[in-house]
Write an enzyme that holds these catalytic residues in place. Structure first.
Site, PDB file in Angstrom:
ATOM      1  N   ASN A  77       0.872  -1.180   0.000  1.00  0.00           N
ATOM      2  CA  ASN A  77       0.000   0.000   0.000  1.00  0.00           C
ATOM      3  C   ASN A  77       0.909   1.230   0.000  1.00  0.00           C
ATOM      4  OD1 ASN A  77      -1.799   2.040   0.493  1.00  0.00           O
ATOM      5  ND2 ASN A  77      -2.396   1.344   2.550  1.00  0.00           N
TER       6      ASN A  77
ATOM      7  N   LYS B 263       0.063   4.239  -0.363  1.00  0.00           N
ATOM      8  CA  LYS B 263      -0.609   5.434   0.179  1.00  0.00           C
ATOM      9  C   LYS B 263      -0.383   6.631  -0.743  1.00  0.00           C
ATOM     10  CE  LYS B 263      -0.371   3.360   4.680  1.00  0.00           C
ATOM     11  NZ  LYS B 263      -0.376   3.470   6.123  1.00  0.00           N
TER      12      LYS B 263
ATOM     13  N   HIS C  54      -9.918   0.986   4.394  1.00  0.00           N
ATOM     14  CA  HIS C  54      -8.670   1.209   5.144  1.00  0.00           C
ATOM     15  C   HIS C  54      -8.944   2.185   6.291  1.00  0.00           C
ATOM     16  CE1 HIS C  54      -4.620   2.450   6.174  1.00  0.00           C
ATOM     17  NE2 HIS C  54      -4.208   1.337   5.600  1.00  0.00           N
TER      18      HIS C  54
ATOM     19  N   GLU D  94      -7.377   4.605   7.416  1.00  0.00           N
ATOM     20  CA  GLU D  94      -7.134   6.032   7.117  1.00  0.00           C
ATOM     21  C   GLU D  94      -8.323   6.644   6.371  1.00  0.00           C
ATOM     22  OE1 GLU D  94      -3.287   5.605   5.254  1.00  0.00           O
ATOM     23  OE2 GLU D  94      -2.445   4.993   7.191  1.00  0.00           O
TER      24      GLU D  94
ATOM     25  N   GLU E 294      -6.028  -5.191  10.304  1.00  0.00           N
ATOM     26  CA  GLU E 294      -5.048  -4.141  10.586  1.00  0.00           C
ATOM     27  C   GLU E 294      -5.454  -3.363  11.835  1.00  0.00           C
ATOM     28  OE1 GLU E 294      -2.690  -2.771   6.926  1.00  0.00           O
ATOM     29  OE2 GLU E 294      -4.537  -1.642   6.969  1.00  0.00           O
TER      30      GLU E 294
ATOM     31  N   GLY F 261       1.710   2.118  10.893  1.00  0.00           N
ATOM     32  CA  GLY F 261       2.697   3.195  10.860  1.00  0.00           C
ATOM     33  C   GLY F 261       3.329   3.509  12.201  1.00  0.00           C
TER      34      GLY F 261
ATOM     35  N   SER G 243       2.752  -2.234  10.605  1.00  0.00           N
ATOM     36  CA  SER G 243       4.175  -2.299  10.957  1.00  0.00           C
ATOM     37  C   SER G 243       4.824  -3.640  10.608  1.00  0.00           C
ATOM     38  CB  SER G 243       4.387  -1.954  12.443  1.00  0.00           C
ATOM     39  OG  SER G 243       3.960  -0.632  12.689  1.00  0.00           O
TER      40      SER G 243
HETATM   41  P1  PGA Z   1       2.336   0.190   7.801  1.00  0.00           P
HETATM   42  O1  PGA Z   1       0.918   0.458   7.096  1.00  0.00           O
HETATM   43  O2  PGA Z   1       2.892  -1.077   7.219  1.00  0.00           O
HETATM   44  O3  PGA Z   1       3.162   1.406   7.463  1.00  0.00           O
HETATM   45  O4  PGA Z   1       2.083   0.058   9.260  1.00  0.00           O
HETATM   46  C1  PGA Z   1       0.024  -0.586   6.828  1.00  0.00           C
HETATM   47  C2  PGA Z   1      -1.206  -0.065   6.132  1.00  0.00           C
HETATM   48  O5  PGA Z   1      -1.616   1.073   6.403  1.00  0.00           O
HETATM   49  O6  PGA Z   1      -1.827  -0.762   5.311  1.00  0.00           O
END
Ligand code: PGA
Length: 255
Positions: free
Chosen positions: A9, A11, A94, A96, A166, A172, A212
């Site tokens: 991803n 982003k 997601h 976000e 997730e 993150g 992460s």
């Molecule tokens: P990350 O993000 O691996 O940076 O924790 C995962 C995601 O948002 O799908």
């Protein structure tokens, strides 16, 4: 047999030149074995990345879409637009998007149905916040989110869905969930699908862990029989690190 799936991803990162550089390096470095690898770039890069993915056996994914096929919706991208570019997968729900763009469970359910109508495969993201985890609500929250996203689908569609567990606090943060906790959540999600559809359907659905994930900890998650891959943000932005992550996952699978 569930084929493991690792999705990048990206982003809101990368320009065309950066994506080309990434894919040029990545395909020469990775040993993916049986693992399906999906790249989800920003909308603006889908076209350029589609051509490069075709050459290197990678699948193309989008990060979002609207639920209508066409119409007066300035600025939106429809499932048909994605299918037209050769997109296979689409991330839906997601955290976000839920958090910054107020996506509701109703919105996500509409998008999941629209994805199938355009022959796209949804990667449905679910996960609890830190306060929900502290309150012991993880199973309830993720089961509710998933039940709503899968509402009104038929079993043949549900079988194709990929679920990404997730935890919001792990995204993150550099603090991944413990493998046992991720495994437990995957079990609860499979139980939910079993109750909503059937055990047979539940056995076929691929469940990823995300939050992460990095080249060091991927082996641990892949070692769980309940976890069928990962959704990777930060560690998917660098070709070396993502190639190391996928290669390590492929080795763990082969054991
Ligand atoms: P990350 O993000 O691996 O940076 O924790 C995962 C995601 O948002 O799908």
């Amino acid at each position: 047999m569930r084929v493991p799936i690792i999705a990048a991803n990206w982003k809101m990162y990368k320009t065309t030149a950066e994506a080309q550089d990434f894919l040029g390096k990545f395909s020469g470095m990775v040993t993916a074995g049986k693992i399906e690898v999906v790249i989800c770039p920003p909308f603006t890069l889908l076209c350029a990345v589609a051509a490069l993915c075709r050459q290197s056996g990678l699948k193309l994914g989008a990060q979002n879409m609207f639920w209508e096929m066409s119409g007066p919706y300035t600025g939106e991208v429809s499932p048909r637009h994605l299918a037209d570019l050769g997109v296979h997968y689409v991330l839906l729900g997601h955290s976000e998007r839920r958090q910054h763009f107020d996506e509701t469970e109703e919105d996500i359910s509409r998008k999941v149905k629209a994805a199938f109508a355009a022959d796209l495969t949804p990667i449905v993201c679910v996960g609890e916040s830190w306060p929900e985890r502290l309150a012991g609500q993880t199973a309830n929250v993720v089961q509710r989110q998933l039940a709503s996203a899968l509402r009104d689908l038929d079993p043949s569609q549900v079988r194709r869905v990929v679920v990404a567990y997730e935890p919001v606090w792990a995204i993150g943060s550099g603090l991944p969930a413990a493998r046992n906790d991720a495994e437990q959540a995957a079990l609860e999600l499979r139980r939910q699908i079993g109750e909503q559809f059937s055990l047979k359907v539940a056995r076929d659905v691929r469940i990823q862990y995300g939050g992460s994930v990095n080249p060091e900890n991927i082996r641990e998650f892949m070692g769980s029989p309940e976890i069928d891959g990962a959704l990777v943000g930060g560690a998917s932005l660098n070709a070396e690190s993502f190639a190391a992550l996928v290669s390590s996952a492929a080795q763990a699978e082969a054991l």
